[in-house]
Write a protein that holds these residues in place. Structure first.
Motif, PDB file in Angstrom:
ATOM      1  N   GLY A 132      30.568  44.147  35.359  1.00  0.00           N
ATOM      2  CA  GLY A 132      31.290  42.888  35.242  1.00  0.00           C
ATOM      3  C   GLY A 132      31.957  42.503  36.546  1.00  0.00           C
ATOM      4  O   GLY A 132      31.741  43.110  37.594  1.00  0.00           O
ATOM      5  N   VAL A 133      32.795  41.479  36.477  1.00  0.00           N
ATOM      6  CA  VAL A 133      33.499  40.993  37.661  1.00  0.00           C
ATOM      7  C   VAL A 133      34.997  41.103  37.426  1.00  0.00           C
ATOM      8  O   VAL A 133      35.500  40.819  36.345  1.00  0.00           O
ATOM      9  CB  VAL A 133      33.107  39.530  37.987  1.00  0.00           C
ATOM     10  N   VAL A 134      35.701  41.570  38.455  1.00  0.00           N
ATOM     11  CA  VAL A 134      37.155  41.612  38.450  1.00  0.00           C
ATOM     12  C   VAL A 134      37.630  40.726  39.603  1.00  0.00           C
ATOM     13  O   VAL A 134      37.134  40.850  40.728  1.00  0.00           O
ATOM     14  CB  VAL A 134      37.698  43.039  38.609  1.00  0.00           C
ATOM     15  N   ALA A 135      38.568  39.835  39.312  1.00  0.00           N
ATOM     16  CA  ALA A 135      39.072  38.905  40.314  1.00  0.00           C
ATOM     17  C   ALA A 135      40.588  38.850  40.225  1.00  0.00           C
ATOM     18  O   ALA A 135      41.183  39.223  39.208  1.00  0.00           O
ATOM     19  CB  ALA A 135      38.470  37.517  40.105  1.00  0.00           C
ATOM     20  N   GLY A 136      41.213  38.387  41.287  1.00  0.00           N
ATOM     21  CA  GLY A 136      42.659  38.243  41.274  1.00  0.00           C
ATOM     22  C   GLY A 136      43.113  37.354  42.405  1.00  0.00           C
ATOM     23  O   GLY A 136      42.405  37.180  43.410  1.00  0.00           O
ATOM     24  N   THR A 137      44.283  36.785  42.238  1.00  0.00           N
ATOM     25  CA  THR A 137      44.857  35.938  43.276  1.00  0.00           C
ATOM     26  C   THR A 137      46.242  36.450  43.645  1.00  0.00           C
ATOM     27  O   THR A 137      46.962  36.984  42.791  1.00  0.00           O
ATOM     28  CB  THR A 137      44.943  34.469  42.807  1.00  0.00           C
ATOM     29  N   SER A 138      46.596  36.339  44.915  1.00  0.00           N
ATOM     30  CA  SER A 138      47.904  36.761  45.420  1.00  0.00           C
ATOM     31  C   SER A 138      48.147  38.224  45.060  1.00  0.00           C
ATOM     32  O   SER A 138      47.357  39.088  45.427  1.00  0.00           O
ATOM     33  CB  SER A 138      48.992  35.831  44.869  1.00  0.00           C
ATOM     34  N   ALA A 141      45.252  40.018  43.661  1.00  0.00           N
ATOM     35  CA  ALA A 141      44.223  40.443  44.611  1.00  0.00           C
ATOM     36  C   ALA A 141      44.640  41.716  45.339  1.00  0.00           C
ATOM     37  O   ALA A 141      43.813  42.588  45.621  1.00  0.00           O
ATOM     38  CB  ALA A 141      43.948  39.333  45.626  1.00  0.00           C
ATOM     39  N   MET A 142      45.923  41.848  45.634  1.00  0.00           N
ATOM     40  CA  MET A 142      46.399  42.983  46.415  1.00  0.00           C
ATOM     41  C   MET A 142      46.227  44.312  45.696  1.00  0.00           C
ATOM     42  O   MET A 142      46.072  45.357  46.333  1.00  0.00           O
ATOM     43  CB  MET A 142      47.866  42.772  46.792  1.00  0.00           C
ATOM     44  N   ILE A 143      46.231  44.298  44.349  1.00  0.00           N
ATOM     45  CA  ILE A 143      46.230  45.567  43.629  1.00  0.00           C
ATOM     46  C   ILE A 143      44.850  46.167  43.432  1.00  0.00           C
ATOM     47  O   ILE A 143      44.735  47.284  42.913  1.00  0.00           O
ATOM     48  CB  ILE A 143      46.922  45.422  42.256  1.00  0.00           C
ATOM     49  N   VAL A 144      43.776  45.481  43.839  1.00  0.00           N
ATOM     50  CA  VAL A 144      42.439  46.043  43.612  1.00  0.00           C
ATOM     51  C   VAL A 144      41.967  46.908  44.774  1.00  0.00           C
ATOM     52  O   VAL A 144      40.956  47.604  44.656  1.00  0.00           O
ATOM     53  CB  VAL A 144      41.389  44.942  43.316  1.00  0.00           C
ATOM     54  N   SER A 145      42.665  46.892  45.910  1.00  0.00           N
ATOM     55  CA  SER A 145      42.246  47.733  47.026  1.00  0.00           C
ATOM     56  C   SER A 145      42.682  49.173  46.790  1.00  0.00           C
ATOM     57  O   SER A 145      43.526  49.459  45.938  1.00  0.00           O
ATOM     58  CB  SER A 145      42.835  47.208  48.338  1.00  0.00           C
ATOM     59  N   GLU A 146      42.097  50.092  47.538  1.00  0.00           N
ATOM     60  CA  GLU A 146      42.449  51.502  47.360  1.00  0.00           C
ATOM     61  C   GLU A 146      43.908  51.756  47.702  1.00  0.00           C
ATOM     62  O   GLU A 146      44.606  52.486  46.990  1.00  0.00           O
ATOM     63  CB  GLU A 146      41.548  52.394  48.225  1.00  0.00           C
ATOM     64  N   PHE A 147      44.379  51.172  48.794  1.00  0.00           N
ATOM     65  CA  PHE A 147      45.777  51.285  49.190  1.00  0.00           C
ATOM     66  C   PHE A 147      46.466  49.954  48.905  1.00  0.00           C
ATOM     67  O   PHE A 147      45.943  48.892  49.239  1.00  0.00           O
ATOM     68  CB  PHE A 147      45.888  51.634  50.671  1.00  0.00           C
ATOM     69  N   VAL A 148      47.649  50.028  48.285  1.00  0.00           N
ATOM     70  CA  VAL A 148      48.350  48.826  47.852  1.00  0.00           C
ATOM     71  C   VAL A 148      49.764  48.839  48.408  1.00  0.00           C
ATOM     72  O   VAL A 148      50.513  49.816  48.214  1.00  0.00           O
ATOM     73  CB  VAL A 148      48.414  48.748  46.305  1.00  0.00           C
ATOM     74  N   PHE A 149      50.147  47.771  49.109  1.00  0.00           N
ATOM     75  CA  PHE A 149      51.563  47.578  49.407  1.00  0.00           C
ATOM     76  C   PHE A 149      52.218  47.169  48.097  1.00  0.00           C
ATOM     77  O   PHE A 149      52.030  46.063  47.614  1.00  0.00           O
ATOM     78  CB  PHE A 149      51.753  46.512  50.477  1.00  0.00           C
ATOM     79  N   LEU A 177      44.125  51.006  40.679  1.00  0.00           N
ATOM     80  CA  LEU A 177      42.757  50.611  40.323  1.00  0.00           C
ATOM     81  C   LEU A 177      41.695  51.115  41.298  1.00  0.00           C
ATOM     82  O   LEU A 177      40.627  51.554  40.903  1.00  0.00           O
ATOM     83  CB  LEU A 177      42.675  49.087  40.218  1.00  0.00           C
ATOM     84  N   ARG A 178      41.958  50.985  42.599  1.00  0.00           N
ATOM     85  CA  ARG A 178      41.061  51.517  43.638  1.00  0.00           C
ATOM     86  C   ARG A 178      39.631  50.985  43.496  1.00  0.00           C
ATOM     87  O   ARG A 178      38.660  51.718  43.644  1.00  0.00           O
ATOM     88  CB  ARG A 178      41.045  53.052  43.582  1.00  0.00           C
ATOM     89  N   LEU A 179      39.494  49.687  43.254  1.00  0.00           N
ATOM     90  CA  LEU A 179      38.157  49.127  43.061  1.00  0.00           C
ATOM     91  C   LEU A 179      37.435  48.859  44.378  1.00  0.00           C
ATOM     92  O   LEU A 179      36.205  48.863  44.415  1.00  0.00           O
ATOM     93  CB  LEU A 179      38.250  47.815  42.259  1.00  0.00           C
TER      94      LEU A 179
END
Length: 291
Positions: A132-138, A141-149, A177-179
């Motif tokens: 499937g697809v996972v999307a996010g804004t602001s 969006a920041m929380i889907v990376s491996e490292f999150v501020f 999440l680490r997507l």
């Protein structure tokens, strides 16, 4: 003319899962505007199936109606305000019934602290792993990376980050999440002057974890939509900025009184624009003694 960010971007070497991702830098969506292209892409990657829009606060019906106007079979909001609701089986099944998950903007610490380790996190990952697809804004969006501020202690401005790279406000989470592996995403990038913050965070990851990761700075009204093949399409009215620390970059004195940020390979891409590639560095970043 570069319309795609080739292999998100060459530097990310980890194997990617089966799903698609679309990260958006923020800004208001509207009919017949910049948002049509990335949101239509999200609908396409969901195979015009159901899309769930999640947040920690109650949302209006505008975004579900907008997504359905672009071809989604259905779209609906679900509010997940705390860990109890995030761990409810009905929340899990609501997410798993959809081919697309959209995470609204807000406060990334609310997402990390309330959803981490819950059925909600599990369901988002399963939608992604099932193609499937996972999307996010602001913040979404920041929380889907491996490292999150994670902004646990509030936001951090570039000037303060550069003056004190060890500030407690610069908290990084790496177990959510680490997507998108080996990345750190920042949004509202130019509009809120986050260049210094992003580079400082990348320097800290390198210094503390020995990891060189790709920094992605997303401007408002701009999206990076990533295929399962790791080809990323830049859409919208702004640009996406990429920063990657060069090898052997950290230089410190023996007493850790000075810490220079690394040199960075950089690339800036926008829809229909030429690739801009260069290197940059920030030097003489004074680091106060540990307290």
């Amino acid at each position: 003319m570069w319309r795609t960010a080739l292999t998100v971007l060459i530097f990310v070497r980890s194997a990617f899962a089966q799903g698609s991702l679309c990260v958006i830098g923020g800004g208001s969506e509207n009919y017949n505007s910049w948002s049509d292209a990335p949101y239509a892409w999200i609908v396409q990657k969901a195979h015009s199936n159901n899309i769930i829009i999640i947040a920690t606060t109650t949302q209006s019906s505008w975004l579900p109606n907008y997504v359905m106007s672009l071809g989604a079979a259905s779209a609906f909001n679900v509010t997940i305000p705390n860990a109890s609701v995030a761990n409810d089986s009905s929340t899990y099944h609501a997410i798993r019934s959809c081919r697309g998950v959209f995470i609204k903007g807000g406060d990334q610490w609310e997402y990390v602290s309330r959803w981490r380790g819950t059925l909600t996190e599990q369901a988002i990952r399963e939608v992604f792993l099932d193609g499937g697809v996972v999307a996010g804004t602001s913040a979404g969006a920041m929380i889907v990376s491996e490292f999150v501020f994670d902004a646990r202690f509030g936001s951090a401005v570039s000037r303060d980050a550069l003056r004190n790279p060890r500030s407690t406000t610069l908290r990084i989470t790496s177990d959510f999440l680490r997507l998108l592996p080996s990345t750190l995403i920042d949004t509202h990038f130019h509009e809120r002057g986050r260049f210094g913050r992003l580079l400082t965070l990348l320097g800290r990851i390198l210094a503390e974890n020995g990891r060189r990761v790709l920094g992605i700075g997303l401007e408002d009204q701009t999206a990076l939509c990533v295929e399962p093949t790791m080809v990323g399409h830049v859409m919208g009215s702004g640009s996406v900025n990429f920063y990657y620390p060069e090898q052997h970059a950290i230089v410190r004195s023996s007493h850790f009184s000075r810490w220079c940020l690394p040199r960075f390979a950089t690339m800036r891409l926008s829809h229909g624009s030429s690739m801009i590639s260069s290197t940059t560095s920030l030097r003489r970043c004074r680091l106060p003694p540990r307290r």
